[in-house]
Design a protein around this motif. Structure first.
Motif, PDB file in Angstrom:
ATOM      1  N   LYS A  35       0.835  -1.192   0.000  1.00  0.00           N
ATOM      2  CA  LYS A  35       0.000   0.000   0.000  1.00  0.00           C
ATOM      3  C   LYS A  35       0.876   1.250   0.000  1.00  0.00           C
ATOM      4  O   LYS A  35       1.864   1.320   0.722  1.00  0.00           O
ATOM      5  CB  LYS A  35      -0.919   0.014   1.221  1.00  0.00           C
ATOM      6  CG  LYS A  35      -1.946  -1.097   1.252  1.00  0.00           C
ATOM      7  CD  LYS A  35      -2.828  -0.986   2.490  1.00  0.00           C
ATOM      8  CE  LYS A  35      -3.868  -2.091   2.533  1.00  0.00           C
ATOM      9  NZ  LYS A  35      -4.715  -2.002   3.758  1.00  0.00           N
ATOM     10  N   PRO A  36       0.541   2.256  -0.809  1.00  0.00           N
ATOM     11  CA  PRO A  36       1.332   3.488  -0.812  1.00  0.00           C
ATOM     12  C   PRO A  36       1.160   4.257   0.489  1.00  0.00           C
ATOM     13  O   PRO A  36       0.170   4.071   1.216  1.00  0.00           O
ATOM     14  CB  PRO A  36       0.763   4.275  -2.003  1.00  0.00           C
ATOM     15  CG  PRO A  36      -0.643   3.762  -2.165  1.00  0.00           C
ATOM     16  CD  PRO A  36      -0.583   2.313  -1.775  1.00  0.00           C
ATOM     17  N   VAL A  37       2.122   5.099   0.801  1.00  0.00           N
ATOM     18  CA  VAL A  37       2.020   5.941   1.991  1.00  0.00           C
ATOM     19  C   VAL A  37       0.817   6.862   1.824  1.00  0.00           C
ATOM     20  O   VAL A  37       0.658   7.514   0.792  1.00  0.00           O
ATOM     21  CB  VAL A  37       3.309   6.772   2.168  1.00  0.00           C
ATOM     22  CG1 VAL A  37       3.182   7.699   3.364  1.00  0.00           C
ATOM     23  CG2 VAL A  37       4.503   5.852   2.320  1.00  0.00           C
ATOM     24  N   PRO A  38      -0.087   6.942   2.818  1.00  0.00           N
ATOM     25  CA  PRO A  38      -1.285   7.770   2.675  1.00  0.00           C
ATOM     26  C   PRO A  38      -0.929   9.247   2.539  1.00  0.00           C
ATOM     27  O   PRO A  38       0.114   9.701   3.021  1.00  0.00           O
ATOM     28  CB  PRO A  38      -2.064   7.496   3.972  1.00  0.00           C
ATOM     29  CG  PRO A  38      -1.042   6.984   4.933  1.00  0.00           C
ATOM     30  CD  PRO A  38      -0.038   6.244   4.112  1.00  0.00           C
ATOM     31  N   PRO A  39      -1.793  10.019   1.879  1.00  0.00           N
ATOM     32  CA  PRO A  39      -1.512  11.444   1.640  1.00  0.00           C
ATOM     33  C   PRO A  39      -1.194  12.218   2.914  1.00  0.00           C
ATOM     34  O   PRO A  39      -0.332  13.100   2.909  1.00  0.00           O
ATOM     35  CB  PRO A  39      -2.793  11.950   0.974  1.00  0.00           C
ATOM     36  CG  PRO A  39      -3.404  10.740   0.350  1.00  0.00           C
ATOM     37  CD  PRO A  39      -3.073   9.604   1.260  1.00  0.00           C
ATOM     38  N   ARG A  42       2.468  12.225   3.743  1.00  0.00           N
ATOM     39  CA  ARG A  42       3.440  12.581   2.713  1.00  0.00           C
ATOM     40  C   ARG A  42       3.807  14.058   2.720  1.00  0.00           C
ATOM     41  O   ARG A  42       4.635  14.488   1.906  1.00  0.00           O
ATOM     42  CB  ARG A  42       2.916  12.188   1.328  1.00  0.00           C
ATOM     43  CG  ARG A  42       2.702  10.697   1.149  1.00  0.00           C
ATOM     44  CD  ARG A  42       2.778  10.288  -0.313  1.00  0.00           C
ATOM     45  NE  ARG A  42       1.807  10.977  -1.151  1.00  0.00           N
ATOM     46  CZ  ARG A  42       0.618  10.493  -1.485  1.00  0.00           C
ATOM     47  NH1 ARG A  42       0.249   9.303  -1.035  1.00  0.00           N
ATOM     48  NH2 ARG A  42      -0.195  11.178  -2.254  1.00  0.00           N
ATOM     49  N   PRO A  46       4.659  13.838  -3.630  1.00  0.00           N
ATOM     50  CA  PRO A  46       4.109  12.722  -4.412  1.00  0.00           C
ATOM     51  C   PRO A  46       4.579  11.385  -3.852  1.00  0.00           C
ATOM     52  O   PRO A  46       5.499  11.323  -3.031  1.00  0.00           O
ATOM     53  CB  PRO A  46       4.703  12.965  -5.815  1.00  0.00           C
ATOM     54  CG  PRO A  46       5.975  13.701  -5.558  1.00  0.00           C
ATOM     55  CD  PRO A  46       5.696  14.592  -4.372  1.00  0.00           C
ATOM     56  N   ILE A  47       3.951  10.307  -4.309  1.00  0.00           N
ATOM     57  CA  ILE A  47       4.375   8.969  -3.907  1.00  0.00           C
ATOM     58  C   ILE A  47       5.796   8.735  -4.415  1.00  0.00           C
ATOM     59  O   ILE A  47       6.114   8.997  -5.577  1.00  0.00           O
ATOM     60  CB  ILE A  47       3.415   7.903  -4.467  1.00  0.00           C
ATOM     61  CG1 ILE A  47       2.031   8.071  -3.838  1.00  0.00           C
ATOM     62  CG2 ILE A  47       3.949   6.497  -4.207  1.00  0.00           C
ATOM     63  CD1 ILE A  47       0.991   7.128  -4.400  1.00  0.00           C
ATOM     64  N   ARG A  48       6.660   8.240  -3.531  1.00  0.00           N
ATOM     65  CA  ARG A  48       8.049   8.022  -3.910  1.00  0.00           C
ATOM     66  C   ARG A  48       8.396   6.542  -3.826  1.00  0.00           C
ATOM     67  O   ARG A  48       7.804   5.805  -3.026  1.00  0.00           O
ATOM     68  CB  ARG A  48       8.978   8.834  -2.994  1.00  0.00           C
ATOM     69  CG  ARG A  48       8.753  10.325  -3.118  1.00  0.00           C
ATOM     70  CD  ARG A  48       9.799  11.113  -2.354  1.00  0.00           C
ATOM     71  NE  ARG A  48       9.648  10.991  -0.910  1.00  0.00           N
ATOM     72  CZ  ARG A  48      10.325  11.737  -0.034  1.00  0.00           C
ATOM     73  NH1 ARG A  48      11.187  12.636  -0.471  1.00  0.00           N
ATOM     74  NH2 ARG A  48      10.132  11.596   1.263  1.00  0.00           N
ATOM     75  N   ARG A  50      10.065   3.171  -2.703  1.00  0.00           N
ATOM     76  CA  ARG A  50      10.606   2.747  -1.418  1.00  0.00           C
ATOM     77  C   ARG A  50      12.101   2.465  -1.564  1.00  0.00           C
ATOM     78  O   ARG A  50      12.544   1.889  -2.556  1.00  0.00           O
ATOM     79  CB  ARG A  50       9.886   1.487  -0.923  1.00  0.00           C
ATOM     80  CG  ARG A  50       8.432   1.714  -0.571  1.00  0.00           C
ATOM     81  CD  ARG A  50       7.784   0.399  -0.149  1.00  0.00           C
ATOM     82  NE  ARG A  50       6.365   0.569   0.102  1.00  0.00           N
ATOM     83  CZ  ARG A  50       5.835   0.864   1.280  1.00  0.00           C
ATOM     84  NH1 ARG A  50       6.634   1.001   2.324  1.00  0.00           N
ATOM     85  NH2 ARG A  50       4.539   1.005   1.442  1.00  0.00           N
TER      86      ARG A  50
END
Length: 368
Positions: A35-39, A42, A46-48, A50
């Motif tokens: 799962k991406p890091v939640p907003p 952050r 933006p999503i980076r 890992r």
């Protein structure tokens, strides 16, 4: 003072992340947690990608110094702290179960430092038979530590006594984190590695210390890709400061950081350049500049005959970008003016070399 502080302003760790992941070596959390890091964690970024894989990197903190206080806080949880003396792991006669890493959860940062004496007591109990009054006398060490102390000839204090002396003199104070604001993670390190101890210049001419300082600066300089486009560059800032005990408060000296690195604008006029992409087929496709003039047509450089791209899963190489900028170092052969040539020679003496980046961050040799 033989102390270093490392801080970040990331999203920190929840207690369960700290106890079940950070303190456990070899976890697969970065692979299993897809799962991406939640907003909300952050900070507008933006999503980076890992970084890391098996948690080996956390062990590199042992190279910084012998004793570490780790403090972390997630926005939705309390502070979590642990005190670690890495020298405990050097004794081959004890098991991991014999080593104590005191930890705790805290409402406020100051409470962590109030608890440090109890943390020290817990570590001391791993080394000595009776931890009562250990600060004021010379307590009897456990049998396995006695064996380690007598295992080989050493100069200075034996290992068990070095650990106890460090705990007695532990200098950590809340003021050392006065410029850090949670959420995020902070490390206070004591009994520093020789490289870090050499960073503050003492005024003496010490070639070993100077080499350590140079290596440190070269290791951390240009940590973020300076040659990529602005849109591809990760939003990541860093710096390493030195604060002397007799220095005016609030005026640290920055020895390396993003603002002291080279960037593409400084070398974009160099007379020789190679810019493009090496594809999965091993062919370079891009542009070439020679003696100040860009070749108009696109250039393809194929692999030499007899060389094939590896296809095995453990040797296959994906596509990667390539950027090389160079010059004629003999001034009479260069197309640059005399002043430009001198400036580029100075830059080369400071920054020349091959740098490799992945996901916008520099890749260094293993263990560097």
């Amino acid at each position: 003072m033989n102390l270093a502080a490392l801080t970040d302003n990331g999203h920190g760790m929840r207690p369960e992340d700290f106890f079940e992941r950070w303190l456990v070596i070899g976890t697969e959390s970065k692979l299993s947690d897809v799962k991406p890091v939640p907003p909300q964690d952050r900070n507008g970024l933006p999503i980076r990608p890992r970084q890391g894989q098996k948690g080996i990197g956390r062990l590199s903190s042992a190279k910084l110094g012998s004793v570490m206080l780790l403090v972390t806080k997630h926005r939705s949880a309390n502070f979590v702290a642990a005190l670690i003396d890495w020298r405990l792991f050097e004794n081959p006669y004890i098991n991991l179960a014999d080593i104590t890493v005191p930890t705790g959860e805290f409402d406020k940062l100051d409470e962590i430092f109030d608890e440090l004496p109890a943390f020290c007591d817990a570590i001391a109990a791993s080394v000595i038979d009776d931890d009562r009054g250990w600060r004021n006398g010379k307590p009897k060490v456990r049998e396995r530590w006695r064996r380690f102390d007598e295992d080989e000839e050493r100069t200075g204090l034996p290992p068990s006594q070095r650990i106890l002396q460090s705990l007695k003199r532990l200098p950590f104070e809340a003021g050392h984190l006065a410029h850090w604001a949670a959420p995020g993670t902070a490390m206070l390190v004591y009994e520093l590695d020789d490289t870090l101890r050499a960073l503050p210049k003492s005024g003496d001419t010490d070639p070993v210390a100077e080499e350590s300082r140079t290596r440190f600066e070269r290791t951390l300089s240009n940590f973020v890709d300076p040659y990529g486009s602005e849109k591809d560059r990760p939003a990541f800032e860093y710096r390493a400061d030195i604060v002397s005990a007799n220095e005016v408060a609030g005026r640290p000296k920055t020895i390396v950081g993003a603002e002291k690195a080279i960037d593409r604008t400084q070398i974009q006029e160099l007379e020789h350049q190679l810019e493009g992409v090496v594809g999965e087929d091993g062919i370079f496709r891009g542009r070439v500049k020679a003696f100040g003039t860009w070749i108009e047509e696109k250039v393809d450089f194929a692999l030499p005959k007899g060389i094939a791209m590896p296809e095995r899963a453990d040797t296959k190489v994906g596509a990667f970008e390539l950027f090389i900028a160079s010059m004629e170092f003999d001034k009479k052969n260069s197309t640059h003016s005399s002043s430009e040539h001198d400036r580029y020679v100075d830059l080369a003496s400071e920054y020349a070399g091959l740098m490799i980046y992945r996901d916008g961050l520099r890749v260094l040799p293993y263990g560097r």
